[in-house]
Design an enzyme around this catalytic site. Structure first.
Site, PDB file in Angstrom:
ATOM      1  N   PRO A   1       0.793  -1.228   0.000  1.00 23.79           N
ATOM      2  CA  PRO A   1       0.000   0.000   0.000  1.00 23.79           C
ATOM      3  C   PRO A   1       0.829   1.283   0.000  1.00 23.79           C
ATOM      4  O   PRO A   1       1.862   1.359   0.664  1.00 23.79           O
ATOM      5  CB  PRO A   1      -0.829  -0.096   1.293  1.00 23.79           C
ATOM      6  CG  PRO A   1      -0.148  -1.114   2.122  1.00 23.79           C
ATOM      7  CD  PRO A   1       0.517  -2.063   1.170  1.00 23.79           C
ATOM      8  N   ASN A   2       0.337   2.221  -0.776  1.00 28.05           N
ATOM      9  CA  ASN A   2       0.881   3.584  -0.896  1.00 28.05           C
ATOM     10  C   ASN A   2       2.186   3.657  -1.692  1.00 28.05           C
ATOM     11  O   ASN A   2       2.675   4.747  -1.983  1.00 28.05           O
ATOM     12  CB  ASN A   2       1.064   4.243   0.489  1.00 28.05           C
ATOM     13  CG  ASN A   2      -0.240   4.283   1.248  1.00 28.05           C
ATOM     14  OD1 ASN A   2      -1.221   4.806   0.736  1.00 28.05           O
ATOM     15  ND2 ASN A   2      -0.295   3.702   2.442  1.00 28.05           N
TER      16      ASN A   2
ATOM     17  N   ARG B   1       5.173  10.798  -2.894  1.00 28.71           N
ATOM     18  CA  ARG B   1       4.785  10.622  -1.499  1.00 28.71           C
ATOM     19  C   ARG B   1       5.973  10.882  -0.575  1.00 28.71           C
ATOM     20  O   ARG B   1       7.025  10.249  -0.753  1.00 28.71           O
ATOM     21  CB  ARG B   1       4.347   9.163  -1.359  1.00 28.71           C
ATOM     22  CG  ARG B   1       4.207   8.667   0.026  1.00 28.71           C
ATOM     23  CD  ARG B   1       4.170   7.141   0.078  1.00 28.71           C
ATOM     24  NE  ARG B   1       3.902   6.739   1.444  1.00 28.71           N
ATOM     25  CZ  ARG B   1       4.210   5.563   1.952  1.00 28.71           C
ATOM     26  NH1 ARG B   1       4.764   4.636   1.199  1.00 28.71           N
ATOM     27  NH2 ARG B   1       3.947   5.298   3.202  1.00 28.71           N
TER      28      ARG B   1
ATOM     29  N   TYR C   1      11.115   8.914   1.031  1.00 28.89           N
ATOM     30  CA  TYR C   1      11.097   7.849   0.012  1.00 28.89           C
ATOM     31  C   TYR C   1      11.712   8.254  -1.326  1.00 28.89           C
ATOM     32  O   TYR C   1      11.752   7.444  -2.244  1.00 28.89           O
ATOM     33  CB  TYR C   1       9.651   7.371  -0.199  1.00 28.89           C
ATOM     34  CG  TYR C   1       9.021   6.815   1.063  1.00 28.89           C
ATOM     35  CD1 TYR C   1       9.535   5.664   1.653  1.00 28.89           C
ATOM     36  CD2 TYR C   1       7.935   7.440   1.676  1.00 28.89           C
ATOM     37  CE1 TYR C   1       8.973   5.148   2.818  1.00 28.89           C
ATOM     38  CE2 TYR C   1       7.366   6.935   2.839  1.00 28.89           C
ATOM     39  CZ  TYR C   1       7.889   5.789   3.407  1.00 28.89           C
ATOM     40  OH  TYR C   1       7.351   5.274   4.550  1.00 28.89           O
TER      41      TYR C   1
ATOM     42  N   ASN D   1       8.023  -5.525  -0.463  1.00 29.62           N
ATOM     43  CA  ASN D   1       7.873  -4.354   0.393  1.00 29.62           C
ATOM     44  C   ASN D   1       6.381  -4.244   0.681  1.00 29.62           C
ATOM     45  O   ASN D   1       5.613  -3.752  -0.163  1.00 29.62           O
ATOM     46  CB  ASN D   1       8.395  -3.084  -0.290  1.00 29.62           C
ATOM     47  CG  ASN D   1       8.348  -1.892   0.654  1.00 29.62           C
ATOM     48  OD1 ASN D   1       7.726  -1.952   1.720  1.00 29.62           O
ATOM     49  ND2 ASN D   1       8.994  -0.801   0.274  1.00 29.62           N
TER      50      ASN D   1
ATOM     51  N   ALA E   1       2.984  -0.579   5.073  1.00 27.25           N
ATOM     52  CA  ALA E   1       2.521  -0.613   6.463  1.00 27.25           C
ATOM     53  C   ALA E   1       1.976  -1.983   6.874  1.00 27.25           C
ATOM     54  O   ALA E   1       1.924  -2.289   8.076  1.00 27.25           O
ATOM     55  CB  ALA E   1       1.458   0.465   6.676  1.00 27.25           C
TER      56      ALA E   1
ATOM     57  N   GLU F   1      12.319  -9.432   2.604  1.00 25.93           N
ATOM     58  CA  GLU F   1      11.564  -8.236   3.003  1.00 25.93           C
ATOM     59  C   GLU F   1      12.433  -7.016   2.718  1.00 25.93           C
ATOM     60  O   GLU F   1      13.601  -6.997   3.125  1.00 25.93           O
ATOM     61  CB  GLU F   1      11.259  -8.337   4.507  1.00 25.93           C
ATOM     62  CG  GLU F   1      10.600  -7.108   5.092  1.00 25.93           C
ATOM     63  CD  GLU F   1      10.406  -7.225   6.615  1.00 25.93           C
ATOM     64  OE1 GLU F   1      10.444  -8.358   7.167  1.00 25.93           O
ATOM     65  OE2 GLU F   1      10.249  -6.178   7.248  1.00 25.93           O
TER      66      GLU F   1
ATOM     67  N   HIS G   1      12.655  -2.585   2.648  1.00 20.82           N
ATOM     68  CA  HIS G   1      12.106  -1.256   2.956  1.00 20.82           C
ATOM     69  C   HIS G   1      13.027  -0.205   2.374  1.00 20.82           C
ATOM     70  O   HIS G   1      14.255  -0.347   2.432  1.00 20.82           O
ATOM     71  CB  HIS G   1      11.969  -1.051   4.466  1.00 20.82           C
ATOM     72  CG  HIS G   1      11.060  -2.058   5.073  1.00 20.82           C
ATOM     73  ND1 HIS G   1       9.704  -2.001   4.926  1.00 20.82           N
ATOM     74  CD2 HIS G   1      11.330  -3.182   5.765  1.00 20.82           C
ATOM     75  CE1 HIS G   1       9.159  -3.042   5.517  1.00 20.82           C
ATOM     76  NE2 HIS G   1      10.120  -3.787   6.032  1.00 20.82           N
TER      77      HIS G   1
ATOM     78  N   ARG H   1      13.003   4.988  12.640  1.00 25.83           N
ATOM     79  CA  ARG H   1      11.746   5.736  12.599  1.00 25.83           C
ATOM     80  C   ARG H   1      10.897   5.423  13.833  1.00 25.83           C
ATOM     81  O   ARG H   1      11.404   4.926  14.824  1.00 25.83           O
ATOM     82  CB  ARG H   1      11.036   5.432  11.275  1.00 25.83           C
ATOM     83  CG  ARG H   1      11.904   5.849  10.067  1.00 25.83           C
ATOM     84  CD  ARG H   1      11.219   5.577   8.755  1.00 25.83           C
ATOM     85  NE  ARG H   1      10.010   6.392   8.612  1.00 25.83           N
ATOM     86  CZ  ARG H   1       9.085   6.174   7.672  1.00 25.83           C
ATOM     87  NH1 ARG H   1       9.241   5.191   6.793  1.00 25.83           N
ATOM     88  NH2 ARG H   1       8.015   6.938   7.618  1.00 25.83           N
TER      89      ARG H   1
HETATM   90  C1  DQA Z   1       8.190   1.228   4.057  1.00 24.61           C
HETATM   91  C2  DQA Z   1       8.220   1.504   5.562  1.00 24.61           C
HETATM   92  C3  DQA Z   1       6.848   1.295   6.168  1.00 24.61           C
HETATM   93  O1  DQA Z   1       6.899   1.561   7.556  1.00 24.61           O
HETATM   94  C4  DQA Z   1       5.844   2.233   5.527  1.00 24.61           C
HETATM   95  O2  DQA Z   1       4.555   2.010   6.048  1.00 24.61           O
HETATM   96  C5  DQA Z   1       5.853   2.173   4.055  1.00 24.61           C
HETATM   97  C6  DQA Z   1       7.125   2.061   3.356  1.00 24.61           C
HETATM   98  C7  DQA Z   1       9.540   1.534   3.387  1.00 24.61           C
HETATM   99  O3  DQA Z   1       9.735   1.072   2.262  1.00 24.61           O
HETATM  100  O4  DQA Z   1      10.389   2.225   3.954  1.00 24.61           O
HETATM  101  O5  DQA Z   1       4.817   2.289   3.402  1.00 24.61           O
HETATM  102  O6  DQA Z   1       7.908  -0.150   3.853  1.00 24.61           O
END
Ligand code: DQA
Length: 140
Positions: A9-10, A17, A22, A71, A74, A95, A97, A104
Site C-alpha cells: 500500500p501507498n 509521497r 522515500y 515491500n 505498512a 523483506e 524497505h 523511525r
Molecule cells: C516502508 C516503511 C513502512 O513503515 C511504511 O509504512 C511504508 C514504506 C519503506 O519502504 O520504507 O509504506 O515499507
C-alpha cells in the site's frame, strides 16, 4: 533468475509521497533501470493497496518463482495474514524497505514478516530492491 517484486500500500505513490523519506523517483522509472541491469533475469512487478490481493499474488507465484522481493509497506507492521501466506509458499521471500524503519517511529520497528523471510534489507532507498536481487543471486 525469475524474481517477483511486490509493493504494498501507498507505494504506487513513490516519487510523489513523502519525498524526503522515500525519494523523488517513481518506482516504474527505477524498475526500468533494474530490468536493464539484469538482462538475463526475469523481473516481474506487482503493486496493490489491498492485503487480499497481495496474499493472492503470493499464493499464485510463490510455488514457481525463484524468489519474491516484498515491500509490504505498512502491512509489514500489522499483517499476520501476509506472514502466513509467506509461510505457506515454497519461494524464498526477502523483506525490503526503502527507509530504515528502525530509525523511525517505534510502531515501524515491529515486523510480522521478518521471522518468515529469508532476510531483511532496509534503509538504502530504492537500491534496497537491487540489494535484494544481489542477495538472491549470491544464493543462486
Ligand atoms: C516502508 C516503511 C513502512 O513503515 C511504511 O509504512 C511504508 C514504506 C519503506 O519502504 O520504507 O509504506 O515499507
Amino acid at each position: 533468475m525469475n524474481l517477483l517484486i511486490i509493493n504494498g500500500p501507498n507505494l504506487n505513490l513513490l516519487g510523489k509521497r513523502e519525498t524526503s523519506i522515500y525519494g523523488s523517483e517513481a518506482f516504474e522509472v527505477y524498475l526500468n533501470k533494474l530490468i536493464k541491469s539484469y538482462p538475463e533475469d526475469v523481473l516481474s512487478y506487482f503493486q496493490s493497496n489491498s492485503e487480499g490481493e497481495i496474499i493472492d499474488k503470493i499464493h499464485n507465484e510463490g510455488f514457481s518463482v525463484d524468489g519474491i522481493i516484498l515491500n509490504a509497506g505498512a502491512y509489514t507492521h500489522t499483517s499476520l495474514a501476509i506472514a502466513d501466506a509467506i509461510s505457506a509458499i515454497k519461494s524464498p521471500v526477502i523483506e525490503v524497505h526503502i527507509s530504515n524503519v528502525h530509525k523511525r517511529e517505534q510502531v515501524r520497528h515491529k515486523s510480522f514478516l521478518s521471522p518468515v523471510c529469508r532476510g531483511v534489507i532496509a534503509g538504502f532507498g530504492l537500491d534496497s530492491y537491487r540489494l535484494a536481487i544481489e542477495a538472491f543471486k549470491l544464493s543462486e
